[in-house]
Design a protein around this motif. Structure first.
Motif, PDB file in Angstrom:
ATOM      1  N   PRO A  32      83.681  17.216  65.463  1.00 43.93           N
ATOM      2  CA  PRO A  32      84.079  17.636  66.541  1.00 43.93           C
ATOM      3  C   PRO A  32      83.465  16.551  67.332  1.00 43.93           C
ATOM      4  O   PRO A  32      82.403  16.176  67.439  1.00 43.93           O
ATOM      5  CB  PRO A  32      83.630  19.114  66.794  1.00 43.93           C
ATOM      6  N   SER A  33      83.990  16.222  68.570  1.00 48.56           N
ATOM      7  CA  SER A  33      83.445  15.140  69.655  1.00 48.56           C
ATOM      8  C   SER A  33      82.500  16.186  70.439  1.00 48.56           C
ATOM      9  O   SER A  33      82.702  17.324  70.676  1.00 48.56           O
ATOM     10  CB  SER A  33      84.512  14.453  70.537  1.00 48.56           C
ATOM     11  N   LEU A 105      71.151  21.446  71.630  1.00 45.88           N
ATOM     12  CA  LEU A 105      70.639  22.221  70.395  1.00 45.88           C
ATOM     13  C   LEU A 105      71.893  22.756  69.951  1.00 45.88           C
ATOM     14  O   LEU A 105      72.333  22.855  68.617  1.00 45.88           O
ATOM     15  CB  LEU A 105      69.607  23.367  70.624  1.00 45.88           C
ATOM     16  N   TYR A 106      72.601  23.583  70.944  1.00 44.43           N
ATOM     17  CA  TYR A 106      74.065  24.252  70.390  1.00 44.43           C
ATOM     18  C   TYR A 106      75.007  22.987  70.176  1.00 44.43           C
ATOM     19  O   TYR A 106      75.554  23.229  68.879  1.00 44.43           O
ATOM     20  CB  TYR A 106      74.399  24.679  71.681  1.00 44.43           C
ATOM     21  N   ALA A 107      74.907  22.121  70.910  1.00 38.85           N
ATOM     22  CA  ALA A 107      76.056  21.064  70.420  1.00 38.85           C
ATOM     23  C   ALA A 107      75.690  20.311  69.139  1.00 38.85           C
ATOM     24  O   ALA A 107      76.686  20.343  68.322  1.00 38.85           O
ATOM     25  CB  ALA A 107      75.686  19.728  71.619  1.00 38.85           C
ATOM     26  N   ASP A 108      74.566  20.127  68.693  1.00 39.30           N
ATOM     27  CA  ASP A 108      74.029  19.529  67.477  1.00 39.30           C
ATOM     28  C   ASP A 108      74.540  20.513  66.416  1.00 39.30           C
ATOM     29  O   ASP A 108      74.999  20.212  65.273  1.00 39.30           O
ATOM     30  CB  ASP A 108      72.688  19.140  67.424  1.00 39.30           C
ATOM     31  N   ILE A 109      74.184  21.731  66.526  1.00 42.52           N
ATOM     32  CA  ILE A 109      74.481  22.768  65.608  1.00 42.52           C
ATOM     33  C   ILE A 109      75.873  23.165  65.085  1.00 42.52           C
ATOM     34  O   ILE A 109      76.390  23.082  64.113  1.00 42.52           O
ATOM     35  CB  ILE A 109      73.562  23.943  65.775  1.00 42.52           C
ATOM     36  N   TYR A 110      76.445  22.916  66.419  1.00 38.61           N
ATOM     37  CA  TYR A 110      77.965  23.201  66.257  1.00 38.61           C
ATOM     38  C   TYR A 110      78.717  21.883  65.448  1.00 38.61           C
ATOM     39  O   TYR A 110      79.571  22.147  64.747  1.00 38.61           O
ATOM     40  CB  TYR A 110      78.685  23.461  67.593  1.00 38.61           C
ATOM     41  N   GLN A 112      77.091  20.021  63.511  1.00 38.12           N
ATOM     42  CA  GLN A 112      77.029  20.152  61.853  1.00 38.12           C
ATOM     43  C   GLN A 112      77.702  21.290  61.095  1.00 38.12           C
ATOM     44  O   GLN A 112      77.776  20.969  59.894  1.00 38.12           O
ATOM     45  CB  GLN A 112      75.282  20.473  61.622  1.00 38.12           C
ATOM     46  N   THR A 113      77.904  22.118  61.872  1.00 37.70           N
ATOM     47  CA  THR A 113      78.340  23.448  61.234  1.00 37.70           C
ATOM     48  C   THR A 113      79.994  23.307  61.149  1.00 37.70           C
ATOM     49  O   THR A 113      80.584  23.849  59.915  1.00 37.70           O
ATOM     50  CB  THR A 113      78.156  24.670  61.895  1.00 37.70           C
ATOM     51  N   PHE A 114      80.670  22.963  62.223  1.00 36.59           N
ATOM     52  CA  PHE A 114      82.057  23.035  62.235  1.00 36.59           C
ATOM     53  C   PHE A 114      82.828  21.721  62.249  1.00 36.59           C
ATOM     54  O   PHE A 114      82.179  20.714  62.966  1.00 36.59           O
ATOM     55  CB  PHE A 114      82.300  23.887  63.413  1.00 36.59           C
ATOM     56  N   SER A 115      84.161  21.696  61.717  1.00 38.40           N
ATOM     57  CA  SER A 115      84.977  20.684  61.923  1.00 38.40           C
ATOM     58  C   SER A 115      85.415  20.717  63.374  1.00 38.40           C
ATOM     59  O   SER A 115      85.452  21.668  64.124  1.00 38.40           O
ATOM     60  CB  SER A 115      85.994  20.679  60.783  1.00 38.40           C
TER      61      SER A 115
END
Length: 174
Positions: A32-33, A105-110, A112-115
């Motif tokens: 995701p962007s 932190l939220y943005a990086d984890i999202y 890493q986790t989701f397409s």
């Protein structure tokens, strides 16, 4: 155009299809962007949820400090110092969990986790009436779950208390 003779058998066609699907998989799972993630964070009210958790965390911390104070006899000076520590801890927690620090932190984890597809689907859901209803009702749902869990656990805790009382009533050294 017909397939080459090599790929006319069923196993060979399956192998070819698997190879093509595998080659296309990275393209399908695009990350995701920043804009996609920001849309999801806004739609899911992530900042509001985080801001709503802070008072709960502070209340839990206040209970811990109160229990600590009750378990000891404190002088007025010690009580005052404990209160200052509690205030400093609250301030530190608020600074550490400020949205400006947590959002990256939220943005990086999202990411890493989701397409990209996952993030857009979740954003669409949270932007929908059903998604907004879920967000509106989640605090009440969580409160109802906590009450139900406490009621569910009460008999188990009572049994544990009986076991503890029995153990403590036994003479030591046995």
């Amino acid at each position: 155009m017909p397939l080459p003779r090599l790929f006319r058998t069923r196993p060979a066609r399956l192998l070819l299809a698997l190879a093509l699907a595998t080659a296309a998989a990275p393209a399908l799972a695009a990350p995701p962007s920043d804009a996609d993630v920001n849309r999801l964070l806004a739609a899911s009210r992530a900042q509001t949820m985080l801001d709503g958790m802070l008072p709960q965390m502070e209340a839990m911390q206040q209970q811990q400090f109160a229990e600590l104070a009750r378990s000891r006899t404190l002088t007025p000076e010690q009580s005052e110092r404990m209160q200052r520590i509690q205030q400093r801890t609250n301030q530190t927690m608020r600074q550490a969990l400020a949205w400006s620090k947590i959002r990256p932190l939220y943005a990086d984890i999202y990411k890493q986790t989701f397409s990209k597809e996952d993030v857009l689907a979740m954003a669409e859901f949270y932007e929908s009436d059903a998604g907004q209803s879920l967000l509106d009702k989640t605090p009440q749902l969580m409160q109802n779950l906590m009450v139900a869990m406490q009621a569910h656990m009460q008999p188990l805790l009572a049994d544990l208390q009986k076991d503890l009382d029995t153990i403590l009533a036994e003479p030591s050294g046995n």
